[in-house]
Design an enzyme around this catalytic site. Structure first.
Site, PDB file in Angstrom:
ATOM      1  N   TYR A 109       0.776  -1.289   0.075  1.00  0.00           N
ATOM      2  CA  TYR A 109       0.010   0.125  -0.115  1.00  0.00           C
ATOM      3  C   TYR A 109       0.803   1.203   0.134  1.00  0.00           C
ATOM      4  O   TYR A 109       1.910   1.204   0.702  1.00  0.00           O
ATOM      5  CB  TYR A 109      -0.876   0.042   1.057  1.00  0.00           C
ATOM      6  CG  TYR A 109      -1.627   1.353   1.351  1.00  0.00           C
ATOM      7  CD1 TYR A 109      -2.934   1.277   0.905  1.00  0.00           C
ATOM      8  CD2 TYR A 109      -1.219   2.354   2.065  1.00  0.00           C
ATOM      9  CE1 TYR A 109      -3.808   2.585   1.070  1.00  0.00           C
ATOM     10  CE2 TYR A 109      -1.915   3.474   2.195  1.00  0.00           C
ATOM     11  CZ  TYR A 109      -3.321   3.578   1.655  1.00  0.00           C
ATOM     12  OH  TYR A 109      -3.884   4.783   1.879  1.00  0.00           O
ATOM     13  N   GLU A 198      -3.743   7.532  -3.704  1.00  0.00           N
ATOM     14  CA  GLU A 198      -3.487   6.483  -3.012  1.00  0.00           C
ATOM     15  C   GLU A 198      -3.308   5.251  -4.297  1.00  0.00           C
ATOM     16  O   GLU A 198      -4.028   5.186  -5.156  1.00  0.00           O
ATOM     17  CB  GLU A 198      -4.756   6.125  -2.271  1.00  0.00           C
ATOM     18  CG  GLU A 198      -4.796   4.754  -1.469  1.00  0.00           C
ATOM     19  CD  GLU A 198      -6.151   4.695  -0.903  1.00  0.00           C
ATOM     20  OE1 GLU A 198      -6.317   4.526   0.523  1.00  0.00           O
ATOM     21  OE2 GLU A 198      -7.001   4.543  -1.576  1.00  0.00           O
TER      22      GLU A 198
END
Length: 390
Positions: A109, A198
């Site tokens: 991530y 993101e």
């Protein structure tokens, strides 16, 4: 403003941020044609909506043949996708992104966001790629790495090394690759006035290269004037129609799930008004800020938008007269009731310049269902009582 994944990846490409090849389509035949152009032998069919959690919601699926691309495109295109980032009504899938299937050896991530506490951007990363970062933060917070970057010095090598070491990347070539990736991504963030980037997941392939398998970007609306190319990416079909209409009249509107419509001027007063309604035992149906130029037209449009919600049982108008005098606001409210069929009780509390005169104007108007509140608490209490039929 938010954009689709395929649009984020167009921006990534300008800065050399590696991504798998992909093509955006709006029909099933176009999806099959895109898969043929990409070459395969494995493709990913992705729903394009302004929300995360698409994979868990069934909007991201792997296809191992052109027939599977066709079948999955037929399944996903036109579906209503409900994820943890949508409301219960979900979002209609009107676009697909057909992407090369990637060689995945590891998933991570990675995001760049503003850390309001530190007052600077921060790179947030985790080895738990492909999972909801909220779940990781709650269950295994030690697996989240935060690397603040002071904008005065920008992204430096030591930021990249801290990131690589935090993710447990020990191979020298891979360390260099992740540092270069993060450096480019941070440049995307700063040069485009992004509020958030993101990537979930960021993947490492068999060659030790890092690719953005996903991409999500949000931008500072007040800075879009500097980025007409990004503003042109705005997809109004992904936004709430009432919010878009309200913005045309200079109104800030956000729908909620209560029974008391709120009309205020100023975001701080809006929050205080909603808190007071909750304190009095009611629930707000919306956030509507008319700004500093409340007049008959904007108030009427506000009433119209609020009353589209069938759950609204009363409207609480709580305005502080500073830039605009209270007596002018009162006259505007009276005129607005003539322009719009207001069929629920309207509780009005005005304070500030010429507030006593405004109160007299409203009382003498003799408008059915119009109730004057003496102060914030009194107005909120009367709004809650009216919504409950008391």
């Amino acid at each position: 403003m938010n954009i689709h994944e395929y649009q984020a990846k167009q921006i990534f490409a300008k800065y050399g941020v590696p991504t798998p090849k992909g093509i955006m389509v709006e029909s099933v035949p176009a999806a099959v044609k895109a898969a043929e152009e990409l070459g395969g032998p494995v493709w990913v069919v992705k729903a394009q909506i302004h929300a995360g959690g698409r994979g868990l919601g069934g909007g991201v699926k792997l296809a191992k043949s052109l027939e599977e691309v066709r079948a999955l495109s037929e399944e996903i295109l036109g579906m209503t996708l409900v994820t943890h980032q949508t409301d219960a009504a979900g979002k209609l899938v009107q676009k697909l992104y057909i992407e090369d299937g990637a060689d995945i050896k590891a998933e991570y991530y990675l995001s760049v966001v503003l850390d309001r506490k530190l007052e600077m951007p921060s790179i947030v990363a985790s080895t738990e790629g492909g999972m909801n970062i909220e779940d990781v933060a709650e269950n295994t917070p030690e697996k989240i790495i935060k690397v603040p970057v002071d904008p005065a010095i920008g992204f430096q090598g030591f930021h990249g090394r801290e990131l690589a070491f935090g993710l447990g990347i020990t191979d020298k070539a891979e360390q260099k690759n992740i540092i270069n990736f993060a450096k480019k991504l941070f440049k995307v963030y700063t040069e485009n006035d992004a509020e958030m980037i993101e990537i979930n997941p960021l993947i490492r392939n068999g060659n030790g290269e890092f690719l953005a398998l996903d991409g999500k970007m949000g931008f500072d609306n007040s800075a879009l004037g500097r980025h007409p190319d990004i503003e042109a990416m705005r997809d109004l079909s992904e936004e709430d129609a009432d919010e878009v209409e309200a913005a045309k009249y200079g109104l800030s509107y956000v729908a909620l799930d209560g029974e008391i419509g709120c009309m205020v001027n100023g975001a701080g007063l809006a929050m205080g008004t909603m808190d007071t309604i909750n304190h009095m035992g009611g629930t707000p149906a919306n956030f509507l800020d008319v700004g500093g130029s409340a007049n008959a037209e904007t108030v009427a449009k506000g009433f119209e938008i609020i009353l589209r919600n069938p759950n609204v049982k009363a409207i609480f108008v709580n305005i502080f007269g500073g830039i605009v005098r209270c007596d002018r606001i009162a006259n505007g409210i009276i005129e607005a009731t003539k322009l719009t069929d207001v069929n629920v009780p309207v509780i009005v509390r005005l304070d500030g310049t010429n507030a006593p005169e405004a109160s007299e104007i409203l009382k003498k108007a003799n408008i059915a269902n119009l109730i004057v509140g003496d102060d914030l608490a009194d107005g909120a209490a009367k709004a809650v009582a009216a919504a409950k039929g008391n």
